[in-house]
Write an enzyme that holds these catalytic residues in place. Structure first.
Site, PDB file in Angstrom:
ATOM      1  N   ASP A 315      72.613   5.425 -22.470  1.00 16.71           N
ATOM      2  CA  ASP A 315      73.680   5.338 -21.476  1.00 16.71           C
ATOM      3  C   ASP A 315      73.128   5.361 -20.051  1.00 16.71           C
ATOM      4  O   ASP A 315      72.165   6.070 -19.752  1.00 16.71           O
ATOM      5  CB  ASP A 315      74.640   6.528 -21.672  1.00 16.71           C
ATOM      6  N   GLU A 368      72.039   0.301 -21.775  1.00 14.06           N
ATOM      7  CA  GLU A 368      73.198  -0.057 -20.963  1.00 14.06           C
ATOM      8  C   GLU A 368      72.684  -0.121 -19.522  1.00 14.06           C
ATOM      9  O   GLU A 368      72.501   0.900 -18.873  1.00 14.06           O
ATOM     10  CB  GLU A 368      74.318   0.981 -21.090  1.00 14.06           C
TER      11      GLU A 368
END
Length: 635
Positions: A315, A368
């Site tokens: 993330d 990401e």
């Protein structure tokens, strides 16, 4: 007062590796471990708190009194406190009470390495172990080919707390129930992988799991650690890979968490310009500290080792790469070369990827990452960060932007769909339609589409058809597959009743069939990260808003011809150039009646004409459905 028994699981070599930031199995040493010492069963505790004056284990076994069980500090300057407490068994609840001599603070902290935590809002750790017997030997043996970059990789992104509710009892499904219902659904929908939004323990439901306090514990909201293992195991037994969202970018400042752990900035960077995330009001790890690198890399290895995860979606990578991420001038300090790159974080990312792929060469790490930082998914020896894949945020942004426009205006914006192919092979891209696109007033995917209900769903089918025939792997968030009309609500459940309506059932059937097409047509996956796997036929027909291209596999006989019509106007006798003469067989039609399309534009097979078109010697005239995609193969 009773001190704990002196005992250690650490060797001198462990300590040397820890100090050097090279110990990647710290979970085997730190935390609480049920062992036998001098013929007594009990629990060994170990915690890193170098600024502490005193560390005690407090719990339900000593009435939470700090004086009963003080830990012993190691003599080697490692800052590790440890000790053995006889009689403490599985399920015992505990925290560490830490006193700091410099500033006279006393804190009560959960164990950073705890394998299980109390159900939120309670915040204590629990002594835990299990002897779960894995049944996924076959999957693990063949995992390399299932996770390969030249294999179909279609991901269903799930938030476990809101996928489905147990209606009668008004509660969410447990790990055990999900092992039954979710696995069956993902398998039926032909996805190759599932991705869980963070399942590590987190205190605050509205964070969706992205503010972690229990990095080594699956959340107790849905059951026990061995039950989560059973969920992963069941996916594997059904031939489905499991990816976990992993958050090494920041952590919350909750009192029981990692922040100001031993009265000092232990886990977070002491400089607020590097240690505090303004967007998420959270703390940022000190990536330049060896022990922190070892903690985080051990955590990545832990989920792959202990829980058989098949990959980690990392993330907020962009926030780690740049010192000025979301900061104004004066709120950040350049690196030693005067640049904006966060060099220590970049080194950590490279070390993490190198370690993961060395230990588990058959998994994938997925970034990401939304910037133009080069070589995110390229090998470290080639100057890359070493990720297996990277989210193609530009494709997502441009494609959704295009589809939100009324078809009459699309002829002016066709470059938004074609631009991504200019850089599509600079990284190993995954095409994401994730949870971030269906919250905070952005509308659900189908509700972004213009037109009446029929046009909205035809546009949705066309969007997914474009996505699945575009180079790259795929990710679709729960609910998107059947056209959930309301925005995602983490407290609610998906609107499963919508499947009683033809438009929603049709969308679901389309995604199911697109997944099957992707898995069975080698042209869609064998060269999905290579320019050799894609060739334009025509991307310049802006006036009709039509585009056509070829997807290529290792064998020419597998090649697919794709034609997309982005307007609700059918195109009769639309001519496109062909790579060679022959007979074309229709293999997919997004306008089929089973998808709630018109069903009026079926083309079972067509023979080519010896007529030059699009700069090619042969061509063919096809009737294109409104807002539809057709896929053909040579007979």
């Amino acid at each position: 007062m009773a001190n704990t028994k002196v005992h250690s699981l650490f060797t001198d070599f462990d300590i040397d590796l820890f100090k050097a930031g090279k110990h990647y199995r710290l979970y085997e040493k730190f935390g609480s471990h049920i062992i036998t010492v001098d013929n007594e069963i009990g629990t060994y505790f170990a915690v890193w708190a170098p600024s502490a004056k005193k560390v005690s284990v407090i719990g339900d076994f000593n009435f939470w009194l700090a004086e009963d069980h003080q830990l012993n500090v190691r003599w080697d300057g490692s800052g590790i406190w440890e000790g053995f407490i006889p009689g403490v068994q599985k399920g015992a609840t505990y925290k560490y009470k830490i006193e700091n001599s410099d500033n006279n603070t006393t804190t009560e902290k959960a164990d950073p390495f705890a394998r299980r935590c109390e159900h939120p809002p309670k915040t204590a750790s629990q002594v835990w172990d299990d002897d779960y017997k894995w049944k996924d030997k076959e999957w693990m043996k063949n995992r390399k080919k299932n996770n390969a970059l030249d294999a179909p990789f279609s991901v269903y992104e799930v938030h476990l707390g809101s996928w489905k509710k147990q209606v009668e009892e008004n509660r969410f499904l447990s790990y055990i129930e999900l092992a039954d219902e979710l696995v069956a659904y993902v398998k039926e929908m032909n996805f190759t992988h599932v991705e869980f939004m963070p399942i590590m323990e987190y205190p605050y439901d509205p964070s969706w799991g992205y503010q972690l306090t229990g990095y080594f514990a699956p959340t107790s909201r849905f059951g026990y650690p061995d039950e989560f293992k059973q969920l992963v195991d069941t996916f594997h037994e059904n031939g489905i890979g499991v990816l976990l969202d992993w958050v090494p970018s920041h952590f919350p400042s909750d009192d029981h968490g990692l922040g100001f752990f031993d009265g000092s900035h232990l886990y977070e960077h002491p400089d607020r310009r590097k240690g505090y995330h303004q967007d998420w009001k959270s703390l940022i790890f000190n990536y330049g500290r060896n022990e922190i690198k070892a903690f985080l890399i051990s955590n990545a290895i832990f989920w792959l080792d202990q829980y058989h995860a098949d990959g980690l979606r990392v993330d907020a990578v962009a926030s780690m790469l740049f010192l000025d991420y979301s900061r104004e001038e004066g709120q950040w300090e350049p690196n030693i070369y005067g640049g904006r790159e966060y060099l220590e974080a970049i080194d950590f990312i490279k070390d993490m990827n190198a370690t993961v792929y060395e230990a588990f060469p058959d998994v994938q790490t997925i970034a990401e990452e939304s910037t133009s930082f080069p070589k995110v998914s390229r090998p470290i020896y080639d100057g890359g960060l070493g990720f297996g894949m990277k989210w193609m945020m530009g494709w997502m942004h441009d494609t959704l932007g295009y589809f939100q426009k009324e078809p009459v205006y699309r002829k002016h914006h066709q470059n938004e769909l074609t631009f991504g192919l200019n850089y599509a092979f600079s990284e190993n891209f995954m095409l994401p339609l994730s949870h971030d696109e269906v919250v905070y007033g952005k509308k659900s995917i189908v509700d972004k589409m213009p037109g009446d209900e029929w046009q909205k769903f035809a546009n949705l089918r066309l969007l997914y058809s474009f996505m699945y025939t575009h180079p790259g792997t795929k990710l679709l968030f729960q609910g998107g597959e059947f056209g959930q009309t309301s925005e995602w609500n983490f407290e609610g459940s998906l609107d499963w009743h919508l499947l009683n309506y033809d438009v929603h059932k049709g969308a679901q059937t389309l995604v199911k069939d697109l997944n099957k097409l992707y898995k069975t047509e080698p042209a869609l996956f064998e060269k999905q990260f290579s320019h050799e796997g894609f060739e334009w036929i025509d991307h310049s027909d802006h006036q009709n808003s039509v585009m056509s291209y070829i997807r290529k596999g290792n064998n020419e006989k597998d090649n697919l011809l794709i034609i997309l019509n982005y307007t609700p106007i059918p195109r009769e006798e639309y001519r496109i150039g062909l790579p060679k003469k022959g007979t074309l067989i229709e293999v997919f039609n997004s306008d089929a009646t089973k998808y709630n399309g018109t069903g009026n534009f079926k083309t079972e097979k067509l023979s080519s004409d010896n007529k030059e078109w699009n700069g090619r010697e042969n061509s063919i005239a096809i009737n294109l459905p409104p807002l539809g995609m057709l896929a053909f193969k040579y007979k």
